[in-house]
Design an enzyme around this catalytic site. Structure first.
Site, PDB file in Angstrom:
ATOM      1  N   LYS A  16     108.446  38.707 -10.048  1.00 43.31           N
ATOM      2  CA  LYS A  16     108.113  38.829 -11.469  1.00 43.31           C
ATOM      3  C   LYS A  16     108.517  40.205 -11.969  1.00 43.31           C
ATOM      4  O   LYS A  16     108.636  41.162 -11.185  1.00 43.31           O
ATOM      5  CB  LYS A  16     106.615  38.583 -11.741  1.00 43.31           C
ATOM      6  CG  LYS A  16     105.662  39.545 -11.035  1.00 43.31           C
ATOM      7  CD  LYS A  16     105.406  40.843 -11.767  1.00 43.31           C
ATOM      8  CE  LYS A  16     104.473  41.731 -10.983  1.00 43.31           C
ATOM      9  NZ  LYS A  16     104.489  43.148 -11.456  1.00 43.31           N
ATOM     10  N   GLY A 141     106.736  47.066  -2.333  1.00 38.94           N
ATOM     11  CA  GLY A 141     106.356  48.292  -3.023  1.00 38.94           C
ATOM     12  C   GLY A 141     107.214  48.523  -4.253  1.00 38.94           C
ATOM     13  O   GLY A 141     107.502  49.644  -4.649  1.00 38.94           O
ATOM     14  N   ASP A 181      97.408  39.946  -9.540  1.00 39.85           N
ATOM     15  CA  ASP A 181      98.647  39.292  -9.966  1.00 39.85           C
ATOM     16  C   ASP A 181      98.802  37.894  -9.398  1.00 39.85           C
ATOM     17  O   ASP A 181      99.682  37.156  -9.822  1.00 39.85           O
ATOM     18  CB  ASP A 181      99.844  40.111  -9.442  1.00 39.85           C
ATOM     19  CG  ASP A 181     100.345  41.088 -10.476  1.00 39.85           C
ATOM     20  OD1 ASP A 181     101.310  41.806 -10.197  1.00 39.85           O
ATOM     21  OD2 ASP A 181      99.744  41.118 -11.567  1.00 39.85           O
TER      22      ASP A 181
END
Ligand SMILES: C[C@@](CO)(OP(=O)(O)O)[C@H](O)COP(=O)(O)OP(=O)(O)OC[C@H]1O[C@@H](n2ccc(N)nc2=O)[C@H](O)[C@@H]1O
Ligand SMILES: Nc1ncnc2c1ncn2[C@@H]1O[C@H](COP(=O)(O)OP(=O)(O)O)[C@@H](O)[C@H]1O
Length: 363
Positions: A16, A141, A181
């Site tokens: 995303k 990350g 998320d």
């Protein structure tokens, strides 16, 4: 996309990008109330889950196309320490908590796939085990939701294997417990899988089922309250991931909640007409400042991305990856070539497209 049979399933896990992220309030529980707009893209990890009669979880993680290929692109040794991302003065106090290495993904209970599988076993009261293999393409990350997407697809896969995929709402709470998320990925339209058969099981929930009709969602709360955002077509992106792993918690800690937070409403409206210059004008990411303080290379990357002709250049999530919007897939491709010449090795430059709204996947 899923190749489901009685004993195994294959799922694609989309990444995303945050087209908008504003901090609205710092909460007592250590989280922030945010206003964010996320778009799922066709850069995907591959998840394969096999049922085992013997309870227990096994997890194997590999990089795709290979660890060697990615370490060459990033300009790191296959098992090197993550670049510190400290500022030019190399101030260690600014260095992010780097992952053991940019390419070392945990294969135990630290992995969100493992946690999701354990949560599903408990939730459904299963006395089964699961053998899981995960093929990673989404950088870690990076602020691209890789781990969260893997966790959501693990919940969906196990629910499908035990015939409970129909009730997404019960999985929403499990997802939110795993990460802020994760619920976003639960409600996406299935990702078309050239190697699969029919798209993954139906993703209908009650009050939020509309959210599964769009690859774009407006998230509030800590990111778990979702509403669908209509989009007038597909967006073409170029993504640059520097060889730096940033800690989400660290970036939020370094962020400041503005006195007057701005709203994502103008951006959400501009997505319907897909006027790229308008979209670029309304994009915002409040986590950019703390991220660039720790990883000053982000500034150089943004400059190169603007110069390559991309629009709406911005950090995604808590970083370290940034994206820009291209007018067409062709112009995305040529911008990517330019950026690879300038930035590689030492960065991954990827092109991607927003997932098609389901109506388009039926054609
Ligand atoms: C920043 C965002 C933007 O989409 O994505 P990423 O950059 O991680 O992809 C998300 O808010 C990340 O969501 P997620 O990665 O699930 O975060 P979590 O595991 O829930 O939280 C990790 C830590 O980030 C901070 N956090 C997270 C979400 C939030 N709304 N406020 C916060 O302050 C908290 O310190 C928390 O302990
Ligand atoms: N399935 C997973 N894929 C990638 N990283 C994972 C996974 N599970 C746990 N991690 C750990 O979480 C960190 C953040 O992963 P990332 O993909 O950036 O997740 P998100 O963007 O959802 O925060 C990684 O550096 C890694 O150490």
């Amino acid at each position: 996309m899923s190749k489901t049979n009685a004993s195994q399933i294959r799922m694609l896990c989309p990444a995303k990008l945050n087209l908008f992220l504003e901090l609205c309030k710092r909460r007592d529980d250590g989280y922030h109330d945010i206003d964010t707009v996320m778009v799922a893209i066709d850069l995907v990890d591959e998840l394969q889950i096999r049922v085992r009669q013997q309870p227990g979880i096994s997890l194997q993680v590999d990089w795709l196309p290979s660890r060697h290929e990615l370490s060459c692109q990033l300009g790191v040794e296959p098992s090197s320490k993550a670049a510190t991302g400290a500022d030019d003065q190399g101030d260690p106090s600014l260095a992010p908590e780097s992952a053991a290495s940019l390419l070392d993904i945990p294969c135990d209970e630290r992995n969100l796939v493992w946690r999701a599988a354990e949560a599903a076993v408990k939730h459904f009261g299963l006395d089964l085990g699961f053998e899981i293999t995960l093929g990673k393409r989404i950088p870690a990350g990076a602020g691209m939701g890789g781990a969260s997407s893997n966790a959501a697809m693990t919940l969906l896969a196990i629910a499908t294997l035990v015939g409970r995929q129909g009730d997404l709402d019960s999985l929403h709470g499990l997802a939110a417990d795993i990460g802020s998320d994760v619920p976003f990925f639960l409600r996406l339209p299935p990702v078309p899988d050239p190697a699969g058969t029919a798209p993954a099981g139906t993703r209908n929930g009650s009050e939020n089922s509309a959210a599964s009709i769009s690859p774009v969602a407006w998230a509030t709360g800590r990111g778990e309250v979702l509403q669908p955002v209509p989009i007038g077509g597909r967006l073409n992106f170029v993504i640059v991931y520097p060889a730096i792993a940033l800690s989400t918690a660290r970036i939020y800690q370094g962020a400041t909640v503005p006195d007057s937070p701005i709203s994502s409403a103008p951006l959400r409206k501009s997505l319907q007409t897909l006027a790229i210059s308008e979209i670029g004008q309304f994009m915002e990411n409040r986590l950019t400042e703390p991220a660039r303080k720790i990883a000053s290379r982000i500034d150089e990357i943004h400059e190169s991305m603007w110069q390559s002709g991309l629009k709406g250049v911005q950090l995604t999530g808590s970083g370290s990856a940034s994206f820009g919007i291209a007018d067409t897939p062709k112009s995305a491709g040529s911008a990517a070539v330019t950026l690879r010449q300038q930035l590689c090795p030492g960065a991954r430059v990827m092109t991607a497209c927003s997932l098609p709204p389901p109506a388009q996947t039926q054609t």
